[in-house]
Design a protein around this motif. Structure first.
Motif, PDB file in Angstrom:
ATOM      1  N   PRO A  88      36.206  48.242  30.533  1.00  0.00           N
ATOM      2  CA  PRO A  88      35.076  49.111  29.427  1.00  0.00           C
ATOM      3  C   PRO A  88      33.881  49.808  30.506  1.00  0.00           C
ATOM      4  CG  PRO A  88      35.160  46.305  28.581  1.00  0.00           C
ATOM      5  CD  PRO A  88      35.831  46.722  30.341  1.00  0.00           C
ATOM      6  N   ALA A  89      33.638  49.322  31.229  1.00  0.00           N
ATOM      7  CA  ALA A  89      32.667  50.404  32.894  1.00  0.00           C
ATOM      8  C   ALA A  89      33.655  51.159  32.232  1.00  0.00           C
ATOM      9  CB  ALA A  89      32.317  49.214  33.758  1.00  0.00           C
ATOM     10  N   ALA A  90      34.555  50.965  33.626  1.00  0.00           N
ATOM     11  CA  ALA A  90      35.529  51.898  33.875  1.00  0.00           C
ATOM     12  C   ALA A  90      35.884  53.067  33.773  1.00  0.00           C
ATOM     13  CB  ALA A  90      36.266  51.253  34.376  1.00  0.00           C
ATOM     14  N   LEU A  91      36.053  52.961  32.027  1.00  0.00           N
ATOM     15  CA  LEU A  91      36.284  53.943  30.493  1.00  0.00           C
ATOM     16  C   LEU A  91      34.913  54.761  30.179  1.00  0.00           C
ATOM     17  CD1 LEU A  91      39.070  52.248  28.240  1.00  0.00           C
ATOM     18  CD2 LEU A  91      39.122  53.550  29.833  1.00  0.00           C
ATOM     19  N   ALA A  92      34.220  53.738  30.362  1.00  0.00           N
ATOM     20  CA  ALA A  92      33.126  55.264  30.100  1.00  0.00           C
ATOM     21  C   ALA A  92      32.667  55.816  31.407  1.00  0.00           C
ATOM     22  CB  ALA A  92      32.124  53.682  29.627  1.00  0.00           C
ATOM     23  N   ARG A  95      42.528  37.877  35.978  1.00  0.00           N
ATOM     24  CA  ARG A  95      42.993  39.216  35.316  1.00  0.00           C
ATOM     25  C   ARG A  95      41.456  39.519  34.346  1.00  0.00           C
ATOM     26  NH1 ARG A  95      48.161  37.009  35.573  1.00  0.00           N
ATOM     27  NH2 ARG A  95      47.642  35.164  34.524  1.00  0.00           N
ATOM     28  N   ALA A  96      40.540  37.762  34.490  1.00  0.00           N
ATOM     29  CA  ALA A  96      39.560  37.719  33.127  1.00  0.00           C
ATOM     30  C   ALA A  96      38.325  39.165  34.098  1.00  0.00           C
ATOM     31  CB  ALA A  96      38.864  36.606  33.830  1.00  0.00           C
ATOM     32  N   HIS A  97      38.674  39.072  35.824  1.00  0.00           N
ATOM     33  CA  HIS A  97      37.344  40.301  36.407  1.00  0.00           C
ATOM     34  C   HIS A  97      38.270  41.756  35.830  1.00  0.00           C
ATOM     35  CE1 HIS A  97      34.747  41.678  39.098  1.00  0.00           C
ATOM     36  NE2 HIS A  97      35.742  42.073  40.119  1.00  0.00           N
ATOM     37  N   ALA A  98      39.342  42.246  36.244  1.00  0.00           N
ATOM     38  CA  ALA A  98      39.513  43.231  35.715  1.00  0.00           C
ATOM     39  C   ALA A  98      39.291  43.258  34.429  1.00  0.00           C
ATOM     40  CB  ALA A  98      41.193  42.988  35.869  1.00  0.00           C
ATOM     41  N   ALA A  99      39.533  42.648  33.707  1.00  0.00           N
ATOM     42  CA  ALA A  99      39.363  43.136  31.324  1.00  0.00           C
ATOM     43  C   ALA A  99      37.632  42.988  31.765  1.00  0.00           C
ATOM     44  CB  ALA A  99      39.832  41.741  31.105  1.00  0.00           C
ATOM     45  N   LYS A 100      36.836  42.172  32.352  1.00  0.00           N
ATOM     46  CA  LYS A 100      35.287  42.283  32.669  1.00  0.00           C
ATOM     47  C   LYS A 100      34.766  44.102  32.866  1.00  0.00           C
ATOM     48  CE  LYS A 100      33.458  38.507  33.872  1.00  0.00           C
ATOM     49  NZ  LYS A 100      32.759  38.419  34.508  1.00  0.00           N
ATOM     50  N   ARG A 101      35.864  44.603  33.526  1.00  0.00           N
ATOM     51  CA  ARG A 101      35.266  45.918  34.515  1.00  0.00           C
ATOM     52  C   ARG A 101      36.164  46.938  33.766  1.00  0.00           C
ATOM     53  NH1 ARG A 101      33.419  45.926  40.282  1.00  0.00           N
ATOM     54  NH2 ARG A 101      34.472  48.182  39.883  1.00  0.00           N
TER      55      ARG A 101
END
Ligand code: ACO
Length: 311
Positions: free
Chosen positions: A307-311, A299-305
């Motif tokens: 913002p990058a995916a949205l950008a 979950r932490a890994h998905a949350a970190k990724r």
């Protein structure tokens, strides 16, 4: 759900069309599949426990390799099945919680202990044999993802059945002690294997609707009969005796008549009072708790990724 919607859905089923995840479907159809596929997935995973119990004590390297492969296959089957159920909008996490708090069932058969090496033979031969009998028709189930998962599962189950039967054959041709061990395993696993097919048709609450929806293609009693007819000659061939004094060939029906099944035992096991129910759930609970850090890290890994995916 209007009558017209239900009729149109039934017409698709009757035309043998496959229902796919994004197709409109009655809520009852979805619920039935989540219940059955979920129970099936849990059974595969819990089923790893009784056999895993013998991995470290397999009598030879060859037996150990085969048993390890089989137990891993069962884990894989569980994963395909959870994935098939997830296409219906339920998460694996929810299904696991339902298993752990007792809302979801798993197969009664996995609540019996594996006392000797011959039990590994008996499970492969009888339990996987019964699973194949039940699952071959599920390859034609109306729900696409479940039907397709079953094709591969059945191929693997057929290897499991053979490895079990071969263990029984070897023991049955061995020393007197080995033959007795094989017979004792057959005595203990025969009746629970017959119960795997579920209650008799008159007590099967879900069968009628599941047959109409072509989720099930045969009733519980029909599949049980096919299993008995296929298995009794296999026992005879290796010189073992099926522990049912009432078993007789019925020429007119072209199948065996069998003695009464102890449904009170089946009900006890379903209520959680089988010999191993508590151990099985305890083991699954421990695995779930021990895996908490993996879920958190994912979950932490998905949350970190994100913002990058949205950008
Ligand atoms: N063990 C535990 N529960 C069972 C068993 C069993 N052997 N047989 C039936 N039940 C439960 C049913 O789930 C149902 O309970 P629910 O309504 O709370 O879910 C109840 O008893 C009444 O039975 P039915 O109305 O006959 O239920 P259903 O139509 O679902 O038929 C069956 C039961 C035949 C097991 C069906 O669900 C099925 O084919 N499932 C897929 C195969 C499967 O789960 N195999 C698991 C073992 S094989 C393996 O893992 C190696």
């Amino acid at each position: 759900e209007t009558d017209a919607f239900l009729a149109a859905f039934q017409a698709r089923i009757d035309a043998e069309e496959k229902i796919e995840p994004n197709d409109p479907m009655p809520e009852g159809y979805r619920r039935t599949l989540v219940r059955q596929i979920g129970q099936h997935a849990h059974s595969e995973i819990v089923g790893m426990l009784p056999e895993g119990n013998w991995v470290t004590r397999a009598p030879s390297l060859r037996r150990k390799v085969a048993l390890l492969a089989k137990v891993q296959d069962e884990g894989g089957h569980g994963l395909y099945l959870y994935a098939a159920a997830e296409t219906l909008g339920v998460s694996r996490e929810e299904m696991t919680e339902q298993l752990l708090d007792g809302r979801a069932k798993y197969s009664s058969i996995f609540n019996y202990p594996t006392q000797t090496w011959a039990d590994i033979g008996a499970i492969g031969w009888l339990v996987d044999g019964a699973a194949i009998m039940n699952q071959i028709p599920l390859c034609r189930c109306s729900y696409g993802p479940y039907a397709r998962a079953m094709i591969r599962v059945c191929k693997e189950e057929s290897f499991h059945q053979r490895q079990g039967y071969e263990i029984m054959m070897t023991l049955a041709q061995g020393t007197e002690d080995q033959r007795e061990m094989a017979q004792d395993a057959l005595n203990r696993w025969w009746w629970p294997s017959l119960m795997m097919f579920g209650p008799s048709d008159k007590d099967s609450v879900n069968s009628d609707q599941s047959m109409k929806w072509k989720i099930k293609r045969f009733t519980n009693d029909e599949l049980r009969q096919k299993f008995i007819d296929a298995t009794v000659p296999q026992a005879e061939k290796i010189g073992l005796t099926v522990p049912d004094p009432d078993l007789t060939w019925n020429e007119a029906k072209g199948g065996y008549d069998h003695g009464p099944i102890d449904w009170s035992e089946f009900k006890r096991v379903l209520k959680g009072e089988g010999p191993m129910n508590r151990d099985r759930i305890r083991a699954r609970q421990k695995a779930w708790d021990d895996g908490a850090w993996v879920r958190e890290a994912a979950r932490a890994h998905a949350a970190k990724r994100q913002p990058a995916a949205l950008a």
